[in-house]
Design a protein around this motif. Structure first.
Motif, short mmCIF file in Angstrom:
data_model
loop_
_atom_site.label_atom_id
_atom_site.label_comp_id
_atom_site.label_asym_id
_atom_site.label_seq_id
_atom_site.Cartn_x
_atom_site.Cartn_y
_atom_site.Cartn_z
N GLY A 67 0.79 -1.23 0.00
CA GLY A 67 0.00 0.00 0.00
C GLY A 67 0.82 1.27 0.00
O GLY A 67 0.26 2.36 -0.07
N THR A 68 2.12 1.14 0.06
CA THR A 68 2.97 2.34 -0.03
C THR A 68 3.24 2.66 -1.50
O THR A 68 2.74 1.97 -2.40
CB THR A 68 4.32 2.13 0.68
OG1 THR A 68 5.09 1.19 -0.09
CG2 THR A 68 4.14 1.61 2.09
N ALA A 69 4.04 3.67 -1.73
CA ALA A 69 4.35 4.08 -3.10
C ALA A 69 5.48 3.28 -3.72
O ALA A 69 5.86 3.54 -4.87
CB ALA A 69 4.70 5.56 -3.12
N PHE A 96 -5.03 -5.76 -6.61
CA PHE A 96 -5.28 -4.56 -5.81
C PHE A 96 -5.84 -4.87 -4.42
O PHE A 96 -6.02 -3.97 -3.62
CB PHE A 96 -6.24 -3.64 -6.58
CG PHE A 96 -5.64 -3.10 -7.84
CD1 PHE A 96 -5.08 -1.84 -7.89
CD2 PHE A 96 -5.59 -3.88 -8.99
CE1 PHE A 96 -4.49 -1.36 -9.05
CE2 PHE A 96 -5.00 -3.42 -10.16
CZ PHE A 96 -4.46 -2.15 -10.19
N ASN A 103 -5.20 -0.57 3.48
CA ASN A 103 -5.88 0.72 3.63
C ASN A 103 -7.11 0.64 4.53
O ASN A 103 -7.58 1.67 5.01
CB ASN A 103 -6.26 1.28 2.26
CG ASN A 103 -5.17 2.15 1.69
OD1 ASN A 103 -5.10 3.34 1.96
ND2 ASN A 103 -4.25 1.54 0.96
N GLY A 207 -5.26 4.54 4.67
CA GLY A 207 -3.91 4.93 4.29
C GLY A 207 -2.82 4.14 4.98
O GLY A 207 -3.07 3.26 5.79
N VAL A 208 -1.60 4.45 4.59
CA VAL A 208 -0.42 3.78 5.13
C VAL A 208 0.57 4.85 5.54
O VAL A 208 1.02 5.64 4.70
CB VAL A 208 0.22 2.86 4.07
CG1 VAL A 208 1.43 2.16 4.64
CG2 VAL A 208 -0.80 1.85 3.55
N PHE A 295 -1.33 -3.19 -8.61
CA PHE A 295 -1.24 -1.92 -7.88
C PHE A 295 0.22 -1.47 -7.75
O PHE A 295 1.07 -2.22 -7.26
CB PHE A 295 -1.84 -2.08 -6.47
CG PHE A 295 -1.64 -0.87 -5.60
CD1 PHE A 295 -2.53 0.19 -5.66
CD2 PHE A 295 -0.55 -0.76 -4.76
CE1 PHE A 295 -2.33 1.32 -4.88
CE2 PHE A 295 -0.35 0.36 -3.97
CZ PHE A 295 -1.24 1.40 -4.04
N GLY A 296 0.46 -0.25 -8.18
CA GLY A 296 1.75 0.37 -7.95
C GLY A 296 2.92 -0.22 -8.70
O GLY A 296 4.06 0.16 -8.46
#
Lengths: 615, 615
Positions: A67-69, A96, A103, A207-208, A295-296
């Motif tokens: 869940g981070t970038a 995802f 999150n 969020g994270v 995701f990401g």
């Protein structure tokens, strides 16, 4: 930080959902996802439990980076005792769902007990509810996911569910999230089905949080640059997907063919990445629609394909249609080379069934391959198969059996046992191409020696994702070693195993390691999480995780004798290609491996070793 | 909670990015997004500032519900002094950008000053950087968004940017996010361009915390059920999109046609929702590809269309292609009925140019319609248009002018002025169908009386989204009123204005109000946010926000005399349809409205009123 610091505990027997703090002491030792989930399973269950009993638990776990970038940081793992293997199981999925779970504010969900009736979990941030799944039981993954989103009117919901295969107890049933990403191996979907848990639907907005955003983004962006500049992660995988390997491995003479009778498949080119982009459909277009990223992810190895609607239908089923994920290399191999089927449309169709009904295509294809050998030998006949001529390469027989397996009907019920149980049922256990009950993936260990040791020692049964020495032996990453030599492979396997345990536990995709070493990963973890996450400490955590899994298996009843390969790979030499005349030299590698690990000659970690790695 | 409680302040002159706490006292009075952004603008800038001067500020603001699980909670607003109007501007956009900004941990970004060279803001959680945009200046929105994602290797980045129209100072340039959602009106894109700010790219993983998750999810789910059960939000909008209105409004005799000369368009059916699903393309398919939902939306009114590649190309431009958002009703009307063009492909093409280069299709179409009238009168000739025969209904002339306008070239530079400046330039200001310099949307106020008062008093110039009395007067929501009567419309408009100010400020989409009253919304806000968010308190906040905007405009130099309509609507009766013989009765409604508002007969809020609403 980075961890949500919270667990959701769902007792399916009682119908309760309760939140509790994450054990941060364990998080500092086992990171998250694979490592931390295993720690909880070890602490909370008896390793001798029947995998399908209510006393087994099923854990869905994210990692601190989920869940981070960070690139590829959308993953989660399912940790349980495997229905296929009876060993520790940890199946890792992209898509995802993992990001959404994190999150929602939870590092993991621990499912315990068994629901008296089919239910699904709806988790909306802190609000968790078990709801009646009667309307979805008997439905496919696709119908279930769409149905739950529609019922709750939330297009942002992310859903992980089982199809009919998981309900009927297919031993290699998968849990499928986001329509076509799967926690695929070891039968985690059968465990989920045994608990009467049809689906987990999650929506999260929490969020994270990470420790040092500036340092983290610097490390993340440096990491992305490395991925982009690497030939495999920056070019090969985005352009061709994992299927880039089909022709390469075939030429290497390590493409297991027809239940490992052969190591090269004459039909390889027809089922390769190259074939996926050739015009095939009635509208003149190829099967491949586009690539797709989880995701990401900045690699985007995923493929989306479609086939003509009229292919391979059975009487009681309307025309098959739609686009879905695949083909991946492992699926194309297992459904194709392992069965001798070289019709790309048939393989894509079978893969879609795996997505739709939740099955591991590796075990499915390999088990059909084994059944075809038994059919070839006359051990299995048309009487058992319900009139299907299950010969190697018979496309129509293949697609028919795939559909029957998904539904657990007719001879499909035998295929749903997996190759070990199926072969033993027919008196030929030696023909199951498996370790600890789990079927081999797409690399013949006579042609790639390190993979033999990888398979034999893998804690979840035969698996390429526990130490992908193919990277070194074939692709030259991080440095080239000779695939036909067993020299130095024990150390190579151990290094890959420990590093991969870190990657799987922290929340990243193992494909990053084509480009990243722990030198690239450590700064990302260190900036995101509290604690000292040097490369040295990470490697120690990796070894600790690996050994914890080993301890679980030993307690479950496995011994060093289970660290072996089928006779075919140890005695019958490869017939063609560069590996012609070779068998796998596990006899040489295994003792060396035990010694390097600090295990006894019987494969048991010594007290000194356990103490050294703080176990 | 719900608020991130943090502002990012970007000084473009100095090149600095700094974080500061959100003023929570203001948040409790003005909620977020439209209300709170306006409060900051009022406090920090001189209302007399030139909109394009560095001293004007541009604020991108989310609401407290943005990024939560509430339906439609993905929105953000751009608040600034409008380039088109010189009045307070607040343009609201859907898509996914707003959710991402909130997840980056910021309630709003305040842009101040002017960069010495083109830059873009990259915001990754707390890590904000201004980067050189030289490579993107002169590029379209689409190329910019794709280019930034590729440059930073982050498919999860959400981007809001201007196209060439915003760079060249088109007075109604829009800011486009997620490729085809726009903060469209009042020229906020021109303000962004004047600051040399090409784009804002955001990636956020910080989540949105809410006060009482259980109560919030109960309120959210109850709200979703209401949306699903409502004929407009549960059936009409998902099935047909906003275009469901084209035939309805035409039959009502309120479809402004050929610069409001007429109130019914003979080509309406050809450019309606029904036409969008008829086969038109060379492959035998309709233009409409599918519908699309913004973040978290359970209505999904958005449309995605595509047209044949070979349509409407100009010499120096390769074949046009791709799918994009639209047609929406407002765009179809402005580009179509207002210009007399009934070619659906041409309208879709023009709408794509608006998406691609960032223009408000309402002002664009209406200004072209006004120019066509001037051409018809012989005031504008082929000499001015560069040889283009700009007659009503001339498809080729229309598409040519649209492209020229996007680039600010030739006669397009005149169209880029907006209808007020353009008509005044040619000595016929009375032919600009606008209020406070902003063009009317798609409802003729002779046929829908309440909309006349709505337009005349709208704080951002003529606008249907400030009090959509069409809901009551045509659709019967919440109750049916007679569109041809001015009775009771002052109270209706005031009630709609105040309620809409709440919806726009809290982070929801105004389309929810087809089904939701504040009774549905208040429980969601109350559960998510600290504070007492009863319906009564919300309505008071709505009135406060509305009056704050009024105060800004009065300080900017507007007076009650600007609360008017063009003579055409007040003097020239409708020629056909149910409204035949009618003019708009603003003369009756406006004094009543002032009185209800507690304003002087000149339209100035009294001290007593200001005190009552704590302004």
């Amino acid at each position: 930080m980075a961890w949500a610091r919270k667990i959701l505990r769902v007792n399916l027997t009682k119908g309760t959902c309760e939140s509790e703090p994450l054990n941060m002491e364990w998080a500092q030792k086992y990171l998250g996802q694979r490592g931390l989930g295993t720690k909880y399973l070890v602490e909370e269950t008896d390793p001798k439990v029947d995998p399908l009993a209510p006393e087994n638990k099923m854990i869905m776990a994210t990692g601190p980076l989920t869940g981070t970038a960070a690139s590829t940081a959308g993953r989660y793992s399912v940790i349980t005792k495997g229905a296929l293997t009876g060993a520790i199981a940890c199946s890792n999925a992209g898509g995802f769902f993992g990001n959404e779970l994190k999150n929602a504010g939870f590092d993991m969900i621990i499912f315990e007990g068994k629901s008296p009736k089919p239910v699904y979990l709806l988790l909306e941030d802190d609000n968790a509810r078990l709801l009646d799944a009667a309307a979805f039981w008997g439905k496919s993954v696709w119908d279930t996911e769409e149905g739950i989103k529609a019922k709750h009117q939330d297009p942002q919901l992310r859903v992980a569910s089982i199809g009919v295969a998981g309900e009927t107890g297919c031993k290699y049933a998968a849990i499928v999230n986001d329509m076509h990403r799967a926690a695929g191996r070891s039968g985690v979907g059968a465990v989920m089905g045994s608990k009467n848990l049809k689906a987990v639907a999650v929506r999260g907005t929490q969020g994270v949080k990470i420790d040092n955003v500036e340092a983290f983004m610097a490390a993340v962006n440096a990491g992305k640059a490395v991925l982009a500049g690497n030939a495999v992660t920056g070019e090969g995988l985005p352009a061709y997907g994992t299927q880039v390997l089909m022709n390469v491995i075939n030429e290497t003479g390590a493409l297991p063919t027809r239940n490992h009778r052969d190591v090269q498949f004459e039909g390889a080119a027809k089922i390769s990445a190259e074939a996926m982009v050739e015009p095939r459909r009635s509208d003149g277009k190829p099967n491949l629609v586009r690539n797709a990223a989880c995701f990401g992810c900045t690699i985007a190895c995923g493929r989306i394909s479609t086939i003509d609607r009229t292919h391979y239908t059975v009487a009681d089923r309307p025309q098959y249609h739609g686009a879905s994920g695949g083909l991946e290399y492992e699926a194309a191999w297992a459904l194709g080379a392992a069965t001798g089927v070289s019709d790309l449309d048939a393989l894509t169709f079978a893969n879609f069934i795996c997505n739709e009904q939740g099955m591991d295509p590796i075990s499915l294809g390999a088990t059909i391959g084994a059944a075809m050998e038994l059919f070839d030998m006359g051990v299995i006949t048309s009487k058992e198969t319900g009139g299907v001529a299950l010969t190697f390469g018979n496309t129509q027989a293949f697609t028919t059996i795939v559909e029957l397996t998904a539904r657990g009907e007719g001879f499909g019920a035998d295929i749903a046992l997996g190759s070990k149980r199926m072969c033993e049922k027919y008196g030929h256990g030696e023909l199951s191409m498996s370790v600890k009950g789990q079927e081999f993936p797409a690399y013949d260990s006579r042609g790639i020696q390190g993979m033999g040791l990888t398979y034999a020692t893998s804690n979840r049964g035969a698996c390429h994702l526990r130490s992908y020495t193919v990277a070194s032996e074939i692709l030259g990453v991080p440095e080239k070693t000779d695939p036909l030599s067993s020299d130095g492979k024990a150390g190579l396997v151990m290094a890959f195993q420990d590093a991969t345990a870190v990657v799987d536990s922290v929340g990243l995709c193992v494909f990053t390691t084509f480009a990243w070493s722990l030198d690239d990963i450590a700064p990302q973890i260190d900036a995101a999480c509290e604690g000292d996450w040097s490369v040295e400490n990470l490697l120690k955590a990796g070894e600790r995780i690996w050994t914890l899994e080993r301890q679980y298996n030993l307690a479950a009843g496995f011994t060093g004798k289970d660290d072996t390969l089928p006779k075919r790979l140890l005695k019958d030499a490869a017939k063609t290609g560069p590996a012609k005349g070779k068998v796998n030299r596990l006899d040489v590698m295994l003792p060396e491996y035990y010694q390097l690990r600090g295990w006894t000659p019987n494969g048991v970690p010594t007290n000194e070793t356990l103490s050294r790695i703080q176990l």
